[in-house]
Design an enzyme around this catalytic site. Sequence first.
Site, short mmCIF file in Angstrom:
data_model
loop_
_atom_site.label_atom_id
_atom_site.label_comp_id
_atom_site.label_asym_id
_atom_site.label_seq_id
_atom_site.Cartn_x
_atom_site.Cartn_y
_atom_site.Cartn_z
CG HIS A 289 -27.96 -53.71 -18.43
ND1 HIS A 289 -27.90 -54.38 -19.76
CD2 HIS A 289 -27.87 -52.38 -18.71
CE1 HIS A 289 -27.68 -53.24 -20.72
NE2 HIS A 289 -27.69 -52.25 -20.06
CG ASP A 301 -25.85 -50.55 -23.52
OD1 ASP A 301 -26.00 -50.79 -22.19
OD2 ASP A 301 -26.85 -50.22 -24.26
CD GLU A 335 -31.27 -50.65 -19.48
OE1 GLU A 335 -31.46 -49.27 -19.44
OE2 GLU A 335 -30.87 -51.35 -20.62
CD GLU A 336 -30.00 -52.19 -23.80
OE1 GLU A 336 -31.05 -51.25 -23.77
OE2 GLU A 336 -29.01 -51.72 -23.57
CG ASP A 363 -26.58 -49.17 -18.50
OD1 ASP A 363 -25.92 -49.53 -19.64
OD2 ASP A 363 -27.60 -49.23 -18.78
CG HIS A 436 -28.96 -49.32 -28.30
ND1 HIS A 436 -30.23 -48.77 -27.87
CD2 HIS A 436 -28.47 -49.78 -26.90
CE1 HIS A 436 -30.58 -48.81 -26.65
NE2 HIS A 436 -29.35 -49.42 -26.03
#
Lengths: 481, 481
Positions: A289, A301, A335-336, A363, A436
């Site tokens: 992504h 990420d 995606e998130e 991912d 994150h």
Amino acid sequence: MAPRPARILALFAVLAVQLAVLPARAQNVPVTDWTDADLATAAALRDRALKGTSAFDHVSSLTTEVGPRLAGSPGDEAAVRWAMNRLGKLGFTGVRTQDVLVPRWVRGSTEVTMLGPAAQTLVAATLGGSIGTGEEGIEAQVIEVASLDALNALQAGDVKNKIVFINQRMERTKDGSSYGSTVKNRVQGASVAGNLGAVALVIRSVGTSDERFAHTGRMVYDMSAPRIPAFSLSNPDADALSRQLKTNKQTRLRVKSTAREMPPAWSANVIGEIPGTDRAGEIVLLAAHLDSWDLGQGALDDGAGVAIVVEAARLISRLDRKPSRTIRVVLFANEEFGLSGAKEYARLIGDEQAKHVLAMEADTGIGPVIRLETQVAPESLGAIEKMRAVMQPLPVPVEGGTNTASGGADIGPLRALGVPVLDPVLDASLYFDVHHTMNDTLAKVDAKVLDQSVAAYAVAAYLAATKQGDFGRLAPVPFDR
Amino acid sequence: MAPRPARILALFAVLAVQLAVLPARAQNVPVTDWTDADLATAAALRDRALKGTSAFDHVSSLTTEVGPRLAGSPGDEAAVRWAMNRLGKLGFTGVRTQDVLVPRWVRGSTEVTMLGPAAQTLVAATLGGSIGTGEEGIEAQVIEVASLDALNALQAGDVKNKIVFINQRMERTKDGSSYGSTVKNRVQGASVAGNLGAVALVIRSVGTSDERFAHTGRMVYDMSAPRIPAFSLSNPDADALSRQLKTNKQTRLRVKSTAREMPPAWSANVIGEIPGTDRAGEIVLLAAHLDSWDLGQGALDDGAGVAIVVEAARLISRLDRKPSRTIRVVLFANEEFGLSGAKEYARLIGDEQAKHVLAMEADTGIGPVIRLETQVAPESLGAIEKMRAVMQPLPVPVEGGTNTASGGADIGPLRALGVPVLDPVLDASLYFDVHHTMNDTLAKVDAKVLDQSVAAYAVAAYLAATKQGDFGRLAPVPFDR
């Protein structure tokens, strides 16, 4: 973990043995899954990747020239342009976008202060999707609970008008499996607390690091629950709050966030292909992504995933012996914040879905790949062992696996349609240290380890795209995420 | 590094040998520095500390109940109250404050943005003492230089109206010696750049971590130079800016800071004593500083130092065999912004300075202590070897040293007056990962390692306070820092 000379030597030994037995097998055994030439090409591809790839350069370019790219943000737009340019320059064919409408949430500013003899600013993040507090903020006494279950067991009288603090630590695991048991605090915590009359939620970050970074991530409001703002604290700050509460049960927090929802925005999936030869209409899909959280650079990420699948496909495109099926790289939008790109891709796919022979996703960081999981028709498991045998020197075990892998979030809608999945499992021991957070930067990317992951993905993709016969179909199920 | 069982066994072996030879030595050798009972008491004190001390609890309490405590801030006031209470409760005598006027600088907000296809927020800190930019901020093209020397070699034409970026990495060393060669970028960089017509200074953090934390610290304006605002970037952000500049020489930054100088405020040195017996008028001084930077909790800098010296003195106070000299713990005000407390102490000391037999400071983190450096009269070096012999099981080497140690910043004014210093050198390999960052938290404190440092300080302090004769005097020099 970098590939060591000993492993590379071991690989040559394996190859030598294979080559020695080739003539005999070719005469006596009918070709089922792959010819020996297919397998030898896959092994050479693996070795080519281990010698060094451009994967690090892809992540470096994406994180430096674009940086953070939250769905719907200017960075997200820049990332789509970056991907189009890069796939074009690398020689992919059919480079195109697929428009995707994405939610747009803006973090604004976050302030969490522990009140006491001297007020202390805590390192905190507003959780993705949270409402703001208004400029005046919220100040209230804190009630600490050990888990979401413990919160569920409380009465409204215990919680009303307080700030709930869920203080559950995510433990470090190699496969990241501890994420599932703690991420529910982040996703559901605010609604459970809101239903009990809390005025705000604060959780210990769903992350494994003791560095002072708060982990963001998506939270979701239940339709029926009062909406309250939700925050995470870094692990050291959760420790500090818990210690303070031990000496003073009346400890109060002041929380403030200017987070807000904006109108949806247009983003895009970016698609590029390595065309197949005699079965070009059949597709092996490689997914990653393009969006990232806003706090970091999105290096792990999912810049790393983008680099792994792009580079695996690029290396395949450079082979003399081309794959018979088409390898399609899809860099998904958003995606998130709810898999918008993945859902839109599956919605638009129409009859083409039956042509998707297999899907794979990257991912969970930079790797290395430690094993190959699957969800394929049971008849294909023999072929999977042959595939793993080519990966064995990485090392990847040949046997094992439960054939129940999900394969990843972005290929979930395809899997629900019945598309089989391969799931190269990346070592996630360190992934949830930076996942994150602001600390998801290129400094955490090891080029050698990334090359090993590229090797595994390239082998799997190449063999999937050359296999005689397919991997069967899975039973279709509703996709409800 | 935690003390291992093997070391503790080794220590008992050493002790057994010492005890076995005591009678013979006691009869034949005149007591010069210490009696055998003094040395045995010091060894027992060391072992007592290795079994576990309250040092971690002191740091925990200071960082939890007070937290950040920049000179002149409410946290600084709370820290003075905390120290008074703690020394009182622990049974120190003569617990008192010494008023100190301290400069007061307020950080306000910091924003550094790298402009480009998508603007990226960089992790940055305004350097301590910097002016602000005003609400409008400053935007300009960046010029990267490799060091302060490289900047000095430029012409005004190269720099005028630009933002200077000094991109020099601090290397990791065990004794922290690389700090000296890079900290000048932080201290002097703005004035050198300002003299060349730059509009702002940005430096790579003076720190060794690749986590995304910016390191603050004091900078100083030359009288003659135009004052420009000064910032540091985290190492990953300095990397990102440098990579961006490689692809685009025209890269621009926008910097904004609301930092400002406030009127000076009152703070205090906090003093407590373990009274001596027959030579109570003579003082062995143990120093640490109570203030910290505002970004972190000040756990390592200098909560750990406070804990080490307080706990070393407390353990000595619990001995049956009391030291003959008084051990005075001084927790100094405002080390970070110009040593206000240390200078005031030395100013007020008057005739008492001649009574200061020795000074020691703890201000480089949690340890372990890896060797004992000194600056004492050469006649005392034999005694120092005996002192080190008691520390040897920690382990601390008995031989070596140049007898040129500074001893630390806060005891600098005392040393300038002629007071000899001991300098237990703490392992600083990891110290400059967190030094002056938001990440200076209790999570980085290892109780066992801290106990080892307490053991070393306790042994040194006890032996200094029981030694027959003193450590001589140093030649007085002007104190010009």
